[in-house]
Design a protein around this motif. Structure first.
Motif, PDB file in Angstrom:
ATOM      1  N   PRO A 220       0.732  -1.277  -0.128  1.00 38.50           N
ATOM      2  CA  PRO A 220      -0.128  -0.040  -0.057  1.00 38.50           C
ATOM      3  C   PRO A 220       0.815   1.147   0.169  1.00 38.50           C
ATOM      4  N   VAL A 221       2.007   1.160   0.550  1.00 37.38           N
ATOM      5  CA  VAL A 221       2.811   2.351   0.718  1.00 37.38           C
ATOM      6  C   VAL A 221       3.265   2.463  -1.017  1.00 37.38           C
ATOM      7  N   THR A 222       3.781   1.598  -1.607  1.00 38.34           N
ATOM      8  CA  THR A 222       4.203   1.997  -3.117  1.00 38.34           C
ATOM      9  C   THR A 222       3.338   2.211  -3.785  1.00 38.34           C
ATOM     10  N   ALA A 223       2.009   1.883  -3.583  1.00 35.41           N
ATOM     11  CA  ALA A 223       0.813   2.315  -4.366  1.00 35.41           C
ATOM     12  C   ALA A 223       0.637   3.817  -4.306  1.00 35.41           C
ATOM     13  N   MET A 224       1.084   4.439  -3.189  1.00 34.46           N
ATOM     14  CA  MET A 224       0.735   5.884  -3.103  1.00 34.46           C
ATOM     15  C   MET A 224       1.926   6.700  -3.819  1.00 34.46           C
ATOM     16  N   GLY A 225       2.709   6.058  -4.546  1.00 35.64           N
ATOM     17  CA  GLY A 225       3.777   7.058  -5.290  1.00 35.64           C
ATOM     18  C   GLY A 225       4.565   7.952  -4.397  1.00 35.64           C
ATOM     19  N   HIS A 226       4.583   9.031  -4.973  1.00 33.41           N
ATOM     20  CA  HIS A 226       5.306   9.944  -4.167  1.00 33.41           C
ATOM     21  C   HIS A 226       4.740  10.966  -3.307  1.00 33.41           C
ATOM     22  N   ASP A 227       3.499  10.459  -2.761  1.00 36.05           N
ATOM     23  CA  ASP A 227       2.695  11.337  -1.802  1.00 36.05           C
ATOM     24  C   ASP A 227       3.498  11.026  -0.461  1.00 36.05           C
ATOM     25  N   HIS A 228       3.980  12.137   0.035  1.00 35.11           N
ATOM     26  CA  HIS A 228       4.602  11.565   1.590  1.00 35.11           C
ATOM     27  C   HIS A 228       3.441  11.183   2.729  1.00 35.11           C
ATOM     28  N   ARG A 229       2.200  11.242   2.375  1.00 34.89           N
ATOM     29  CA  ARG A 229       1.288  10.736   3.134  1.00 34.89           C
ATOM     30  C   ARG A 229       1.171   9.301   3.331  1.00 34.89           C
ATOM     31  N   ARG A 230       2.077   8.680   2.156  1.00 32.85           N
ATOM     32  CA  ARG A 230       2.192   7.069   2.259  1.00 32.85           C
ATOM     33  C   ARG A 230       2.497   6.711   3.518  1.00 32.85           C
ATOM     34  N   LEU A 231       3.353   7.324   4.304  1.00 33.89           N
ATOM     35  CA  LEU A 231       3.787   7.067   5.460  1.00 33.89           C
ATOM     36  C   LEU A 231       2.976   7.162   6.614  1.00 33.89           C
ATOM     37  N   GLU A 232       1.839   7.676   6.692  1.00 31.02           N
ATOM     38  CA  GLU A 232       0.995   8.077   7.578  1.00 31.02           C
ATOM     39  C   GLU A 232       0.586   6.703   8.603  1.00 31.02           C
ATOM     40  N   GLY A 233       0.441   6.727   9.739  1.00 31.50           N
ATOM     41  CA  GLY A 233       0.432   5.888  10.734  1.00 31.50           C
ATOM     42  C   GLY A 233       1.537   4.949  10.976  1.00 31.50           C
ATOM     43  N   LEU A 234       2.534   4.887  10.237  1.00 33.69           N
ATOM     44  CA  LEU A 234       3.671   4.063  10.453  1.00 33.69           C
ATOM     45  C   LEU A 234       4.705   4.601  11.448  1.00 33.69           C
ATOM     46  N   ILE A 235       4.587   5.888  11.817  1.00 30.48           N
ATOM     47  CA  ILE A 235       5.284   6.359  12.966  1.00 30.48           C
ATOM     48  C   ILE A 235       4.285   6.248  14.191  1.00 30.48           C
ATOM     49  N   ALA A 236       4.498   5.582  15.277  1.00 24.84           N
ATOM     50  CA  ALA A 236       3.499   5.308  15.967  1.00 24.84           C
ATOM     51  C   ALA A 236       3.450   6.243  17.197  1.00 24.84           C
ATOM     52  N   ALA A 237       2.377   6.344  18.002  1.00 30.00           N
ATOM     53  CA  ALA A 237       2.176   7.403  19.001  1.00 30.00           C
ATOM     54  C   ALA A 237       3.280   6.860  20.130  1.00 30.00           C
ATOM     55  N   GLY A 238       3.543   7.849  20.887  1.00 29.71           N
ATOM     56  CA  GLY A 238       4.585   7.818  21.996  1.00 29.71           C
ATOM     57  C   GLY A 238       5.978   8.632  22.204  1.00 29.71           C
ATOM     58  N   THR A 239       6.722   8.082  23.099  1.00 27.05           N
ATOM     59  CA  THR A 239       7.974   8.732  23.230  1.00 27.05           C
ATOM     60  C   THR A 239       9.130   8.125  22.587  1.00 27.05           C
ATOM     61  N   TRP A 240       9.924   9.064  21.833  1.00 30.97           N
ATOM     62  CA  TRP A 240      11.065   8.184  21.380  1.00 30.97           C
ATOM     63  C   TRP A 240      12.182   9.083  21.364  1.00 30.97           C
ATOM     64  N   ASN A 241      13.324   8.506  21.171  1.00 31.46           N
ATOM     65  CA  ASN A 241      14.872   9.211  21.295  1.00 31.46           C
ATOM     66  C   ASN A 241      15.233   9.254  19.905  1.00 31.46           C
ATOM     67  N   ILE A 242      15.648  10.423  19.393  1.00 30.25           N
ATOM     68  CA  ILE A 242      16.030  10.747  17.905  1.00 30.25           C
ATOM     69  C   ILE A 242      17.526  11.342  17.766  1.00 30.25           C
ATOM     70  N   ASN A 243      18.362  10.956  17.253  1.00 33.62           N
ATOM     71  CA  ASN A 243      19.767  11.728  17.094  1.00 33.62           C
ATOM     72  C   ASN A 243      19.581  13.067  16.431  1.00 33.62           C
ATOM     73  N   PRO A 244      19.814  14.115  17.090  1.00 35.38           N
ATOM     74  CA  PRO A 244      19.451  15.370  16.488  1.00 35.38           C
ATOM     75  C   PRO A 244      20.506  15.581  15.298  1.00 35.38           C
ATOM     76  N   SER A 245      21.824  14.874  15.306  1.00 34.68           N
ATOM     77  CA  SER A 245      22.726  15.126  14.287  1.00 34.68           C
ATOM     78  C   SER A 245      22.519  14.155  13.050  1.00 34.68           C
ATOM     79  N   ALA A 246      21.280  13.214  13.152  1.00 31.89           N
ATOM     80  CA  ALA A 246      21.157  12.119  12.084  1.00 31.89           C
ATOM     81  C   ALA A 246      20.550  12.848  10.789  1.00 31.89           C
ATOM     82  N   GLN A 247      20.768  12.384   9.601  1.00 30.96           N
ATOM     83  CA  GLN A 247      20.054  12.900   8.518  1.00 30.96           C
ATOM     84  C   GLN A 247      18.664  12.435   8.416  1.00 30.96           C
ATOM     85  N   PRO A 248      17.773  13.007   7.702  1.00 36.75           N
ATOM     86  CA  PRO A 248      16.293  12.826   7.595  1.00 36.75           C
ATOM     87  C   PRO A 248      15.900  11.448   7.394  1.00 36.75           C
TER      88      PRO A 248
END
Length: 413
Positions: A220-248
């Motif tokens: 289903p993600v591939t079927a959405m082509g280049h619409d960034h909304r294809r990732l909707e829902g795949l990043i779960a609610a909650g608390t996460w630690n991310i590296n500020p120096s990492a690339q997007p």
């Protein structure tokens, strides 16, 4: 003549004074003396070693105290971000600091941190410190919550993009904006952030596999082509630690991978198989439940969704109309509901193309275990959130009229 061979042989001549034969007591006494001499020699050697080691230790301590060999002095050289991993001991943290040239020696940090409750209770995550600082200073900085960076909290029900409330014009930050803000860190007086635009571009262009999209969502993600909304829902609610120096790309792939693990640990895959649905479909149902109701009605709304799908009815949810418009509104207009897109369930049969938010665990649980019932309709009738469910369409129309009298369905436009 005396026979030469018959004479007795002479005894060997002794050299020096004649020796007295030793008695048994003499031999025992002599052996004891030898043992005492060996013991005394061993003690002397051991004492010499102790003295030498002590001299080296005291000399080392004196050297370090005079010349700072195992600790830095001053205010440091440059800002740097380090990571404290889950389960790291004080010694492990000290080694990380030494590897990044923050402290001169891990042992100095361990000594400085001894008895500090804040260090023993430190949370996994990323922390801003400075290179070449005293170990005591490193302890202070790690213990200060202001120096923790990269902490991301995604509330339940958020979508990737910012949304605007039609009535109040208040803007609610979307997940991409929250990620961007969490990456912001001041290093040596300069503000560094990964922009939401950069994250959106990666979300729409990088291959799903490179973004760690789980196997059950690749199609289903591939079927959405280049619409960034294809990732909707795949990043779960909650608390996460991310590296500020990492690339997007690294930031998004890490979040998606960790979220997939969270969903799997919650039983999403097994439940989907038991319901003869895909995990992606369950996730999508959970997102609709989240947006359409309050927790006390989650399980009932899930049942309405499944009942309507089973009867090949369009879902007709206003939340799916609002989603691509990036807004919040209880009532929608006729023109809005007539728009053809991948999400509008007034014109699109079945589920929307993607989830419309990141659902809570409670909403997912409702999607996995809907309440028993034959309802096909529901409407919220007052500002307190009271929601009425029915299968009868005429009763539903009466419920809608009640909601309108209470001002619930009034559009601000």
């Amino acid at each position: 003549m005396t026979n030469h061979w018959g004479r007795e042989r002479a005894e060997p001549v002794a050299v020096g004074p004649p020796r007295r034969r030793m008695t048994r007591a003499d031999r025992i006494r002599q052996a004891r003396n030898r043992r005492r001499r060996r013991l005394a020699g061993s003690l002397a050697v051991g004492l010499l070693i102790v003295v030498a080691v002590g001299a080296v230790f005291l000399g080392s301590k004196l050297w370090h105290s005079l010349f700072g060999g195992n600790d830095f002095t001053g205010e440091g050289i440059a800002d740097v971000v380090i990571q404290v991993h889950d389960g790291d001991s004080t010694t492990a943290i000290g080694k990380t600091l030494q590897e990044h040239n923050i402290v001169a020696a891990a042992s100095a940090f361990v000594d400085a941190a001894e008895g500090n409750d804040a260090i023993s209770a430190i949370q996994p995550g990323f922390y801003k410190l400075r290179t070449e600082i005293p170990a005591a200073n490193a302890v202070e900085r790690l213990a200060d919550p202001q120096n923790r960076v990269g902490k991301l909290t995604i509330p339940e029900g958020r979508q990737l993009d910012d949304v605007r409330d039609v009535k109040t014009n208040a803007v609610t930050d979307g997940i991409l904006s929250l990620i961007s803000r969490a990456t912001c860190v001041d290093l040596d007086g300069e503000r560094h952030c990964v922009s939401a635009d950069a994250l959106e571009q990666v979300a729409g262009t990088v291959a799903p596999v490179a973004l760690a999209v789980p196997d059950w969502a690749i199609e289903p993600v591939t079927a959405m082509g280049h619409d960034h909304r294809r990732l909707e829902g795949l990043i779960a609610a909650g608390t996460w630690n991310i590296n500020p120096s990492a690339q997007p790309q690294e930031i998004l792939s890490n979040l998606i991978s960790a979220s997939a693990t969270q969903y799997a640990n919650g039983g999403l895959l097994e439940t989907a198989a038991a319901m003869e649905m895909s995990p992606y479909q369950i996730l999508t149902v959970g997102s609709l439940v989240q947006r359409e109701s309050t927790p006390e009605d989650f399980a009932k709304v899930a049942r309405v969704i499944y009942n309507r799908l089973a009867e090949n009815r369009t879902l007709e949810f206003d939340s799916t109309v609002n989603y691509p418009l990036d807004r919040i509104e209880v009532a929608t207009t006729d023109s809005d509901r007539a728009q053809h897109n991948q999400w509008n369930t007034y014109v699109r049969p079945g589920l929307p193309a993607t989830p419309i938010c990141s659902p809570s665990q409670a909403a997912l649980a409702a999607a996995e275990q809907p309440a028993p019932g034959d309802w096909l309709y529901f409407v919220t009738i007052d500002m307190q959130g009271t929601t009425l469910f029915t299968r009868d369409y005429q009763q539903h129309l009466a419920n809608i009229e009640l909601a309108q009298r209470n001002g619930v369905l009034d559009s601000a436009r």
